[in-house]
Design a protein around this motif. Sequence first.
Motif, PDB file in Angstrom:
ATOM      1  N   ALA A  66     -14.683 -28.752  22.772  1.00 20.71           N
ATOM      2  CA  ALA A  66     -15.420 -29.711  23.596  1.00 20.71           C
ATOM      3  C   ALA A  66     -16.232 -28.970  24.657  1.00 20.71           C
ATOM      4  O   ALA A  66     -15.977 -27.804  24.982  1.00 20.71           O
ATOM      5  N   ASP A  67     -17.206 -29.659  25.188  1.00 19.73           N
ATOM      6  CA  ASP A  67     -18.015 -29.120  26.291  1.00 19.73           C
ATOM      7  C   ASP A  67     -17.405 -29.616  27.601  1.00 19.73           C
ATOM      8  O   ASP A  67     -17.968 -30.463  28.289  1.00 19.73           O
ATOM      9  N   VAL A  68     -16.253 -29.074  27.963  1.00 19.12           N
ATOM     10  CA  VAL A  68     -15.530 -29.599  29.121  1.00 19.12           C
ATOM     11  C   VAL A  68     -16.180 -29.229  30.445  1.00 19.12           C
ATOM     12  O   VAL A  68     -15.989 -29.914  31.449  1.00 19.12           O
ATOM     13  N   ASP A  69     -16.965 -28.141  30.465  1.00 19.44           N
ATOM     14  CA  ASP A  69     -17.607 -27.759  31.724  1.00 19.44           C
ATOM     15  C   ASP A  69     -18.999 -28.367  31.876  1.00 19.44           C
ATOM     16  O   ASP A  69     -19.698 -28.101  32.860  1.00 19.44           O
ATOM     17  N   ARG A  70     -19.380 -29.167  30.880  1.00 18.97           N
ATOM     18  CA  ARG A  70     -20.646 -29.920  30.935  1.00 18.97           C
ATOM     19  C   ARG A  70     -21.862 -29.007  31.123  1.00 18.97           C
ATOM     20  O   ARG A  70     -22.825 -29.355  31.813  1.00 18.97           O
ATOM     21  N   ASN A  71     -21.833 -27.846  30.489  1.00 21.73           N
ATOM     22  CA  ASN A  71     -22.987 -26.948  30.583  1.00 21.73           C
ATOM     23  C   ASN A  71     -23.929 -27.099  29.395  1.00 21.73           C
ATOM     24  O   ASN A  71     -24.879 -26.332  29.240  1.00 21.73           O
ATOM     25  N   GLY A  72     -23.646 -28.080  28.526  1.00 23.22           N
ATOM     26  CA  GLY A  72     -24.495 -28.327  27.369  1.00 23.22           C
ATOM     27  C   GLY A  72     -24.153 -27.474  26.169  1.00 23.22           C
ATOM     28  O   GLY A  72     -24.875 -27.505  25.164  1.00 23.22           O
ATOM     29  N   CYS A  73     -23.051 -26.722  26.246  1.00 22.35           N
ATOM     30  CA  CYS A  73     -22.661 -25.846  25.146  1.00 22.35           C
ATOM     31  C   CYS A  73     -21.164 -25.967  24.934  1.00 22.35           C
ATOM     32  O   CYS A  73     -20.384 -26.018  25.906  1.00 22.35           O
ATOM     33  N   ASP A  74     -20.729 -26.043  23.676  1.00 28.48           N
ATOM     34  CA  ASP A  74     -19.298 -26.201  23.414  1.00 28.48           C
ATOM     35  C   ASP A  74     -18.549 -24.924  23.756  1.00 28.48           C
ATOM     36  O   ASP A  74     -19.124 -23.847  23.859  1.00 28.48           O
ATOM     37  N   SER A  75     -17.227 -25.053  23.917  1.00 27.59           N
ATOM     38  CA  SER A  75     -16.434 -23.926  24.402  1.00 27.59           C
ATOM     39  C   SER A  75     -16.399 -22.763  23.412  1.00 27.59           C
ATOM     40  O   SER A  75     -16.293 -21.602  23.820  1.00 27.59           O
ATOM     41  N   ARG A  76     -16.497 -23.038  22.098  1.00 20.89           N
ATOM     42  CA  ARG A  76     -16.492 -21.937  21.137  1.00 20.89           C
ATOM     43  C   ARG A  76     -17.676 -21.010  21.368  1.00 20.89           C
ATOM     44  O   ARG A  76     -17.515 -19.782  21.449  1.00 20.89           O
ATOM     45  N   ASN A  77     -18.857 -21.576  21.490  1.00 24.71           N
ATOM     46  CA  ASN A  77     -20.042 -20.746  21.708  1.00 24.71           C
ATOM     47  C   ASN A  77     -20.041 -20.127  23.097  1.00 24.71           C
ATOM     48  O   ASN A  77     -20.536 -19.008  23.284  1.00 24.71           O
ATOM     49  N   ASP A  78     -19.488 -20.813  24.081  1.00 28.29           N
ATOM     50  CA  ASP A  78     -19.357 -20.228  25.416  1.00 28.29           C
ATOM     51  C   ASP A  78     -18.539 -18.937  25.353  1.00 28.29           C
ATOM     52  O   ASP A  78     -18.889 -17.923  25.967  1.00 28.29           O
ATOM     53  N   ILE A  79     -17.428 -18.975  24.612  1.00 21.69           N
ATOM     54  CA  ILE A  79     -16.546 -17.805  24.549  1.00 21.69           C
ATOM     55  C   ILE A  79     -17.164 -16.689  23.704  1.00 21.69           C
ATOM     56  O   ILE A  79     -17.044 -15.507  24.037  1.00 21.69           O
ATOM     57  N   LEU A  80     -17.845 -17.050  22.616  1.00 24.05           N
ATOM     58  CA  LEU A  80     -18.546 -16.031  21.837  1.00 24.05           C
ATOM     59  C   LEU A  80     -19.564 -15.302  22.710  1.00 24.05           C
ATOM     60  O   LEU A  80     -19.645 -14.066  22.693  1.00 24.05           O
ATOM     61  N   ALA A  81     -20.328 -16.052  23.486  1.00 21.34           N
ATOM     62  CA  ALA A  81     -21.345 -15.442  24.343  1.00 21.34           C
ATOM     63  C   ALA A  81     -20.700 -14.607  25.449  1.00 21.34           C
ATOM     64  O   ALA A  81     -21.235 -13.558  25.840  1.00 21.34           O
ATOM     65  N   ARG A  82     -19.549 -15.044  25.947  1.00 27.59           N
ATOM     66  CA  ARG A  82     -18.860 -14.294  27.000  1.00 27.59           C
ATOM     67  C   ARG A  82     -18.294 -12.981  26.487  1.00 27.59           C
ATOM     68  O   ARG A  82     -18.374 -11.944  27.175  1.00 27.59           O
ATOM     69  N   ASP A  83     -17.701 -13.000  25.291  1.00 25.65           N
ATOM     70  CA  ASP A  83     -16.921 -11.857  24.825  1.00 25.65           C
ATOM     71  C   ASP A  83     -17.711 -10.868  23.967  1.00 25.65           C
ATOM     72  O   ASP A  83     -17.248  -9.740  23.758  1.00 25.65           O
ATOM     73  N   MET A  84     -18.888 -11.262  23.467  1.00 24.67           N
ATOM     74  CA  MET A  84     -19.649 -10.366  22.597  1.00 24.67           C
ATOM     75  C   MET A  84     -20.818  -9.750  23.351  1.00 24.67           C
ATOM     76  O   MET A  84     -21.199 -10.183  24.441  1.00 24.67           O
ATOM     77  N   THR A  85     -21.387  -8.729  22.747  1.00 21.10           N
ATOM     78  CA  THR A  85     -22.596  -8.102  23.265  1.00 21.10           C
ATOM     79  C   THR A  85     -23.685  -8.196  22.199  1.00 21.10           C
ATOM     80  O   THR A  85     -23.422  -8.486  21.035  1.00 21.10           O
ATOM     81  N   ASN A  86     -24.914  -7.964  22.626  1.00 23.07           N
ATOM     82  CA  ASN A  86     -26.070  -7.960  21.720  1.00 23.07           C
ATOM     83  C   ASN A  86     -26.187  -9.266  20.951  1.00 23.07           C
ATOM     84  O   ASN A  86     -26.659  -9.294  19.804  1.00 23.07           O
TER      85      ASN A  86
END
Length: 263
Positions: A66-86
């Motif tokens: 779910a998009d619990v932080d209401r940033n317009g992006c679901d938590s899966r993609n939020d974590i992928l963007a946080r933990d990956m590079t490039n």
Amino acid sequence: MDRGLVGCGALANDFEIIGAAPEVTADAPAPAGDAANALVQLESIPVKGRASKTGYTRTEFGPAWADVDRNGCDSRNDILARDMTNETFKPGTNNCVVMTGTLTDKYTGTTITLTRGQDTSSDVQIDHIVALSDAWQKGAQQLNADQREELANDPLNLMAADGPTNSAKGDKDAATWLPPNRAFRCEYVARQTAVKAKYRLWVTQATRRWHIFVLVASLRLRALSSSLGNRAPASASTATAGRRAVRRIRSRFLLPQRIEQKR
């Protein structure tokens, strides 16, 4: 006792635990503050038996990602963007949907290149540090629906990980599974402790024992490394709090267990 343990031989003597020590090593000591703080947190977590899994389904923790932080992006993609590079993103998604990226996987210590696709997206999965099924059996049944959804999407409890390794972990707790990458075990256990403290979940006696082994082994390696001049020592207040937590845990939970076993 497994003589291949690093930093755990003296630990077992300190705690006077009967039986084989868990196979724990921490080849790279974690920051002392993390381990000491986790030991303090561990004291606040109740010790109980595992409750029934009856009634558990993934939907008890809300819709997946779910998009619990209401940033317009679901938590899966939020974590992928946080933990990956490039990473690269799907056009038109406002830098939300991750298409490619590189993950330095903490569970295995390997580097994984992710390409989004039907047969490749599962190469990198999002792991719940405290598995939802485990949480359900350790107190989450008593949380309300909003609290369970928050737990399932809390960045503290989420991490991008190697897919096969995450699948092998399943819903195991620290008493039955630890990351193959031993250098990450202290941080892993510290995060489990933080999540369980935050959501007022409990641990079993076996899980508590493994947490103590991993955390104190890391502190001992940290102290050894510091004595050799490789790292700055922990602050006096953090180190003192950690030592006090160790003594209290030993007297309240481990020594009474030995006395009972001797009877």
